[in-house]
Design a protein around this motif. Sequence first.
Motif, PDB file in Angstrom:
ATOM      1  N   LEU A 188     -92.086   0.078  19.361  1.00 31.39           N
ATOM      2  CA  LEU A 188     -93.416   0.212  19.001  1.00 31.39           C
ATOM      3  C   LEU A 188     -94.166   0.990  20.069  1.00 31.39           C
ATOM      4  O   LEU A 188     -95.049   1.995  19.529  1.00 31.39           O
ATOM      5  CB  LEU A 188     -94.213  -1.237  19.030  1.00 31.39           C
ATOM      6  N   ASP A 189     -93.722   1.112  21.288  1.00 31.07           N
ATOM      7  CA  ASP A 189     -94.239   1.924  22.345  1.00 31.07           C
ATOM      8  C   ASP A 189     -94.024   3.413  21.850  1.00 31.07           C
ATOM      9  O   ASP A 189     -94.889   4.264  22.108  1.00 31.07           O
ATOM     10  CB  ASP A 189     -93.786   1.724  23.892  1.00 31.07           C
ATOM     11  N   PHE A 190     -92.966   3.735  21.447  1.00 30.48           N
ATOM     12  CA  PHE A 190     -92.530   4.979  20.963  1.00 30.48           C
ATOM     13  C   PHE A 190     -93.289   5.611  19.771  1.00 30.48           C
ATOM     14  O   PHE A 190     -93.943   6.387  19.615  1.00 30.48           O
ATOM     15  CB  PHE A 190     -91.208   5.065  20.718  1.00 30.48           C
TER      16      PHE A 190
ATOM     17  N   ALA B  82     -86.110   8.647  14.430  1.00 29.15           N
ATOM     18  CA  ALA B  82     -86.194   9.586  15.518  1.00 29.15           C
ATOM     19  C   ALA B  82     -85.971   8.897  16.987  1.00 29.15           C
ATOM     20  O   ALA B  82     -85.238   9.422  17.724  1.00 29.15           O
ATOM     21  CB  ALA B  82     -87.610  10.230  15.578  1.00 29.15           C
ATOM     22  N   TYR B  83     -86.004   7.527  16.914  1.00 24.51           N
ATOM     23  CA  TYR B  83     -85.984   6.693  18.153  1.00 24.51           C
ATOM     24  C   TYR B  83     -84.580   6.402  18.171  1.00 24.51           C
ATOM     25  O   TYR B  83     -84.173   6.259  19.377  1.00 24.51           O
ATOM     26  CB  TYR B  83     -87.207   5.491  18.039  1.00 24.51           C
ATOM     27  N   CYS B  84     -84.082   5.800  17.246  1.00 19.72           N
ATOM     28  CA  CYS B  84     -82.785   5.244  17.404  1.00 19.72           C
ATOM     29  C   CYS B  84     -81.707   5.352  16.064  1.00 19.72           C
ATOM     30  O   CYS B  84     -80.771   4.690  16.114  1.00 19.72           O
ATOM     31  CB  CYS B  84     -82.764   3.472  17.707  1.00 19.72           C
TER      32      CYS B  84
ATOM     33  N   SER C  36     -93.838  12.143  14.035  1.00 19.39           N
ATOM     34  CA  SER C  36     -92.371  12.066  13.399  1.00 19.39           C
ATOM     35  C   SER C  36     -92.871  11.157  11.993  1.00 19.39           C
ATOM     36  O   SER C  36     -93.520  10.321  11.762  1.00 19.39           O
ATOM     37  CB  SER C  36     -91.624  11.068  14.089  1.00 19.39           C
ATOM     38  N   PRO C  37     -92.113  11.914  10.869  1.00 21.96           N
ATOM     39  CA  PRO C  37     -92.149  11.241   9.662  1.00 21.96           C
ATOM     40  C   PRO C  37     -91.445  10.167   9.399  1.00 21.96           C
ATOM     41  O   PRO C  37     -91.631   9.311   8.531  1.00 21.96           O
ATOM     42  CB  PRO C  37     -91.819  12.320   8.792  1.00 21.96           C
TER      43      PRO C  37
END
Length: 314
Positions: free
Chosen positions: A293-295, A310-312, A304-305
């Motif tokens: 959530l922070d990201f 993108a995160y993991c 980011s779409p």
Amino acid sequence: MGSETVKLPFINFSELDQVQSKTPNWESLKNQVKLALQEFGCFEATFDQIPQNLRNSVFKALKQLFELPLPNKLRNRSNKPYHGYVGQYAMVPLYESLGIDSALDPKRMESFTNLMWSEENPDFSRSIQSFSEKLSELDRIVRKMVLESLGLEKYIKEHIESTNYLVRVQKYDFPKGHETELGLSAHTDKNMVTILYQNEVNGLEVLTKDGQWIMVEPSPNSFIVMIGEAFHAWTNGRLHPAFHRVMMTGSVARYSIGLFSVPKEGYIIEAPEEMVDEEHPLLFKPFDHVKFLDFYYSEAGQRSPAALKAYCGR
């Protein structure tokens, strides 16, 4: 592309025997839930465990809350994204909402109420908490059905205990002109399961897999059950997290209340090994939901779409 009036799958939980989970009725509903969440990512549900007088008192409580002065509502702060007061956004000026974390905890509910009102308001606390407790039963039923349908019965206890409940109360003001206006931008929920209940004013739209926006028109007695990205990741993509938005028209405000099952801080979301095979390679690395959530709410995440990928993403 314009929206179309199309009915979501409708599932009736009102006559469900919650104790005996292997009855024909349970098995039938379980299959309906799985198919709806795979195809649409959401469905309309009836659940008669919440009496009409309680539903009425909830909307009375919401109107009282949103009529409070803005400084009162701004007291609702949280370090967790989207858990405090949200409003005053130029992109969605019609929208404001407040979050109540750990909503099944009477002390948390009382603390929130005392934060909003200088004098006690026990009716608000009782209405929202009782509503949340009863609605959490539907959340647990849906999640149990999903895990059973995927052959993951041994994870049910751990899965249910991995989440807390966040309640978000929401108001969408009506447009000042005659044109339809954006009430809430298109997004997918990031939690496990969301259950929404609204007043008589429609506005929710869901994006289908083939790219059509469809208008959701639930009956006054039904709820919308929706899958979030955390459940999508935990099932290794077996469930579809639907993009949805709110479009406002007319001259009456829309009120809604949502119960969100949210992974606890520190809980690592990781697809069970049974969900990974040659046909279904692992989609996401294990991740902490709060850190995701922070990201998501960072500048990079908002650009980011597909923030989770993108995160993991693998």
